[in-house]
Structures are given as structure tokens and as C-alpha cells.
Design an enzyme around this catalytic site. Sequence first.
Site, PDB file in Angstrom:
ATOM      1  N   HIS A 181       0.865  -1.188   0.000  1.00  0.00           N
ATOM      2  CA  HIS A 181       0.000   0.000   0.000  1.00  0.00           C
ATOM      3  C   HIS A 181       0.900   1.236   0.000  1.00  0.00           C
ATOM      4  O   HIS A 181       1.965   1.224   0.632  1.00  0.00           O
ATOM      5  CB  HIS A 181      -0.864   0.073   1.271  1.00  0.00           C
ATOM      6  CG  HIS A 181      -2.094  -0.774   1.252  1.00  0.00           C
ATOM      7  ND1 HIS A 181      -2.526  -1.477   2.355  1.00  0.00           N
ATOM      8  CD2 HIS A 181      -3.019  -0.999   0.269  1.00  0.00           C
ATOM      9  CE1 HIS A 181      -3.650  -2.120   2.059  1.00  0.00           C
ATOM     10  NE2 HIS A 181      -3.969  -1.842   0.806  1.00  0.00           N
ATOM     11  N   CYS A 220      -2.053   2.752   9.229  1.00  0.00           N
ATOM     12  CA  CYS A 220      -3.101   1.828   8.761  1.00  0.00           C
ATOM     13  C   CYS A 220      -4.233   1.701   9.755  1.00  0.00           C
ATOM     14  O   CYS A 220      -5.357   1.364   9.381  1.00  0.00           O
ATOM     15  CB  CYS A 220      -2.570   0.410   8.594  1.00  0.00           C
ATOM     16  SG  CYS A 220      -1.173   0.208   7.569  1.00  0.00           S
TER      17      CYS A 220
END
Length: 287
Positions: free
Chosen positions: A178, A272
Site C-alpha cells: 500500500h 493503517c
Amino acid sequence: MPLLDGFPATLEKRRMARILMCPPDYYGIEYEINPWMSRSRGAVLERARQQWQMLYETLLRLGAQVELLEPQPGLPDLVFTANAGLVFRQTVILSHFRYPERQREEPVFADWFRRHGFKTVRLPDDLFFEGAGDALFCGRTLFAGYRIRSDCLAHQEVARRIEREVLPLELVNPHFYHLDTCFCPLAPGQAMYYPPAFDEYAQRVLQERIPCLIVCPEQDAYRFGCNAVVVGKRVVLNAGCDALAGILSRHGYEPIQIPLDEFLKAGGSAKCLTLRLDGEDAAIWDG
Ligand code: ARG
């Protein structure tokens, strides 16, 4: 002139960061969808709880307003709220996960946003998009990671909906799957990143578009040092990122290191576990 120069800054309204988190009640390593996850190296739930709690309390202490999403059995990655979607003002572009294991989170996130007054937008079903995990504003520009999780085309769709410039960046290292694992906006025109996570062209784009680009040393990149939560001049990141913390201090930031290794086992860290809810300018938080 000096008076006028300072004027916009004094006008700027100080806002409290508004953040979404989800307690780790059902967190665990139940499948393997990135190189960090191994079912044979399960999470220790009690430690995960303590670490999450420390992050939560740290953010409250820094003045953030933290909203909580109710944890759901059978959704071990729901703690990673960064992947819920991309918030732009009162609209959220909902995520559509690449892996079926995480697609089950989609209705839970969508429902939360609807109940909290956000306008929800779904991208076409054939496009994968993993929200703020892969799309981060630095100033007015949206930097968008693609290939491993989100599709490049999804980012074009996002650009169309929010009418902002979006710069797609190709991610090439599966450990940094990511964008928020290898890139972290600190302020308009300033960010930290781990260059080997990007293809050469993306590295050039970042270098050309962000005047102050801090390189994260390899060792700290693998401790997810770039996966940091920025609140004004405070940067909350995983413990043990000492070299990066030193660099941040020299740039006038206050690094706050807290142990989050239980979440590294799932391929996540501080950033996250959070989603900014208050608008587009995620990098210019008031501390
Ligand atoms: N296990 C999760 C996954 O692989 C971790 C997500 C981390 N989130 C993030 N924004 N980097 O999808």
C-alpha cells in the site's frame, strides 16, 4: 507587506484532527494476503490490545477526536480503517478490496459512513481501490499507489469524482503493497518515503513534485516507519525507528514512537490503524 504576508496564517482556522479507529477485539492473522502475514506467526491478542490502546490514547492526548467503529467477528483486518475508503470533504469514495477476505469489510465500512452523514460513492465493480491506504494528499495533490492492491484506473475515476490532480505511483515491492507503507505526507511540499518501493518513474515524480522529500532508511522502512500518523508537528510511528526519528527531529518534527509490532504481523502499523475523517488536507493537521 510583512503584515499582509502573515495574514492568511492568522486566518487559518485551527481544527482538531478527526480520526476513525476500530478496536482489535477480533484481530488476528487468519489468512495471508501480503508477505508480512503468516498464519504460523499469529498475533498475541492481549499485546495487540495494549498497543492499539496506546496508539488511541496517544492520539487523544495530541488533541485528535477519535471515532470508533464497532469490531466484527470474522473480520480480523477491520482494525485497518485506513482502507475503509478515501474521505474528501463530506464524501467518501468507498474501497473495493482486491482480496475476497477483505471484501467482506466493505458493507461494514459503508454502513458506518452512511450512519455518520457521509455521502458514499462506489467505484465501478471491476476496479479495485483500497482507500486512504493507497491515496494520500500532499497539499492539494492526491498521490496514489497502484498495481499491488489498487488499480491505476480506479485512481483516474477518483480524480474525476473529486476534480483534483491525482498522480499515480507504481508500487513494485510486495512488502510495501500500500502507498501508506512507503510514503507519508508531512506538510504541503514535504513528505517521507522509501524509494525502492517505487518504480523509477514514480520516484522521479515524487522528487519533482515534493520539494522536501525525506528518505526513510531501509531498516526503518521495514519497521513501517513511513506508516506514521502526522498530527501537526507530531509524528506517531512504530517503536525502534530510531534513525528515522532522528531525521524527523532534525526537520523540526517531534517523533513519538510506540510499539506496534503485533500489527506488523498483518502488514500494518500506526497509519493503517487510522483514517482521517476531516477532509482533504490530511498532511496539514493542527496539533
Ligand atoms: N492485512 C491487511 C492487508 O493486507 C493490512 C492492511 C494494512 N493497511 C494499510 N493501509 N497499509 O490488507
